[in-house]
Design an enzyme around this catalytic site. Structure first.
Site: not given
Length: 535
Positions: A371, A465
């Site tokens: 990410s 997340h």
């Protein structure tokens, strides 16, 4: 998000037309043969917005875009005409007693609103219409006050439960804004759901740029978001996999909407849907074949630490060897429609894709992201600026670190370092990159783990997340060396790992007690920050 602005619908011959265009433009036979080998379908980036590309809907122009182009007079859209249209289009809230018997408004009225809105010039006319709709057709505050009093009276008089529940139901009914009825009827029209997503996209962009503002508009935006959340719940969504054989329109839309790692050209796009890669999207049953949110996956043998290893310039043409695949890396998730911002789609897409991969490749044991860390560089430069104003020097670095940094930059203050961070020039100095490695890693760990907004992670990607139940697994130095990666996060990336058996408990812990699950590497870096840096 980017939206296609095109003239033709449902045409799949665009790439074929582009191939012929290459031949007639006098390109070499070798280049033409290369194109035919690699792509029966997709055009290069500069042609992805050609007239053959399938649009989301009719050409979309936003309120804010119109204001940026220059002032436009509301005289082009008569205020009186707006009021008349709204009074015809927005159905009145029927009395509570007859709410079940009230006939629905004629479809013609709702269709008239759609045509009128799309016919307005971008800028002030659209802003005026949205503002009037929100302000003049909201909640009847007099009725709300009346039935709030009746609920309180029912409680104080300790009337029977049925009377109290009925009073509460009346109050709940009159808390509905009048424009909600318009949105409901628009959602039932053919193409109406598509239009509502476009309209909310205008609202979101207009609020962000202050083109439209005020509590009424913000409230209407929230009401429409909640309605779209119901209409776009998982039961109405279809999971689709993208391959090189997918329709040209889909491939082009996937390319245009990629927000994390932009697609460079058609070779790059082929790589992202080829061997050791998967690409999935959600579509809605009322808008089939239209990507709403897209997830890119890399199939690897370990948890990737660099996006360069995933998004390559020229990929090898190899057949997939399933014995080499033990890990799934989610490296990009992009919402394609601004009007669906805030509607929970990403969480469900990841969960569905995990199930799909488990069925196809049961040997996969590790699921992780790779990410970006948007906002880290901006946060760091802000810290350097604020500390310099209060102190002689920054306390983010140890004395020995700052001495080395000062010797390389030739500046005992932070001004040169800030300038180098802002223009990406610091990565050109190997010495500076080496010196900044350790302090930047611990600062990044603190930014992700320690910086909070209302108790939750400040970084939006981290918050997403962690809410899904992942573990903050590993911070990767120079994980993204693209200019964009250097500018946003000093080149660093982070893995959020999903241990499927623990995601529910991790999510509950984060949402309930705001506790972040992190690996030893991350916690060690946080400890180093606490020992060596001061905010």
């Amino acid at each position: 998000m980017p939206a296609n602005e095109t003239a033709l619908y449902g045409h799949q011959g665009g790439a074929a037309a582009w191939c012929w265009w290459r031949v007639f433009s006098g390109l070499s036979q070798e280049a033409s043969r290369g194109m035919s080998r690699l792509s029966p379908c997709l055009s290069p980036r500069s042609f992805l917005r050609g007239p053959w590309a399938a649009p989301w809907g009719p050409r979309r122009v936003s309120v804010a875009a119109g204001l940026r182009r220059g002032p436009a007079s509301c005289s082009s859209a008569s205020v009186a005409g707006m009021e008349e249209l709204l009074s015809r289009s927005v159905p009145p809230l029927p009395p509570y007693e007859t709410k079940e018997k009230a006939p629905p408004p004629a479809e013609l009225r709702s269709a008239e609103f759609v045509g009128y809105y799309r016919g307005l010039e971008p800028g002030p006319p659209r802003a005026e219409l949205l503002t009037r709709l929100a302000r003049d057709f909201g909640v009847d505050h007099g009725r709300v006050a009346e039935f709030s009093t009746k609920v309180l009276q029912a409680r104080e008089q300790q009337r029977e439960l049925g009377a109290l529940l009925q009073a509460e139901d009346r109050l709940r009914y009159y808390l509905n804004p009048q424009y909600r009825g318009l949105f409901q009827h628009l959602g039932r029209l053919e193409g109406g759901l598509r239009f509502l997503v476009e309209l909310r996209g205008d609202l979101v962009e207009g609020l962000a740029t202050k083109a439209v503002d005020g509590p009424h508009v913000k409230e209407m935006n929230g009401v429409l978001k909640n309605m779209l959340s119901e209409w776009f719940s998982t039961g109405f969504l279809n999971l689709e996999r993208v391959t090189w054989q997918s329709p040209c329109e889909v491939l082009q839309k996937i390319s245009d909407s990629e927000a994390v790692h932009p697609v460079r050209n058609w070779v790059d796009m082929k790589r992202r849907v080829g061997s050791y890669r998967r690409c999935y999207y959600f579509s809605h049953c009322a808008i089939p074949g239209e990507p709403l949110i897209v997830l890119h996956v890399a199939l690897t043998s370990d948890i990737s630490s660099s996006i360069q290893a995933i998004v390559k310039e020229v990929p090898p043409l190899e057949t997939e060897d399933t014995d080499k695949i033990t890990t799934a890396i989610f490296y990009s998730i992009s919402l394609t429609q601004q009007g669906l911002q805030g509607v929970e789609l990403g969480t469900y897409l990841i969960k569905r894709v995990v199930k799909e991969l488990q069925k196809e490749l049961p040997q996969i044991k590790a699921f992780s992201t790779l990410s970006p860390i948007p906002g880290f560089t901006k946060w760091l430069v802000g810290l350097l600026s604020s500390q310099t104003k209060e102190l002689e020097r920054s306390e983010l670095f140890t004395e020995s670190e700052w001495q080395e940094i000062s010797e390389i930059t030739g500046d005992s203050t932070t001004e040169t370092l800030k300038k180098l961070l802002n223009n990406n020039e610091w990565v050109r100095s190997e010495k500076l990159v080496k010196v900044l490695h350790s302090p930047f890693m611990r600062l990044c760990a603190w930014y992700l783990y320690g910086e909070k907004h209302r108790g939750y992670a400040l970084n939006p990607v981290a918050n997403f997340h962690l809410q899904n139940g992942s573990v903050m697994w590993r911070i990767n130095w120079m994980g993204d060396t693209s200019p964009r990666g250097i500018a946003a996060s000093c080149g660093m990336m982070v893995n959020y790992r999903y241990f499927l058996e623990d995601t529910a408990s991790n999510s509950a812990a984060y949402l309930g007690t705001k506790q972040i699950k992190a690996s030893e590497q991350v916690l060690s870096l946080v400890y180093q920050f606490q020992q060596n840096s001061k905010l």
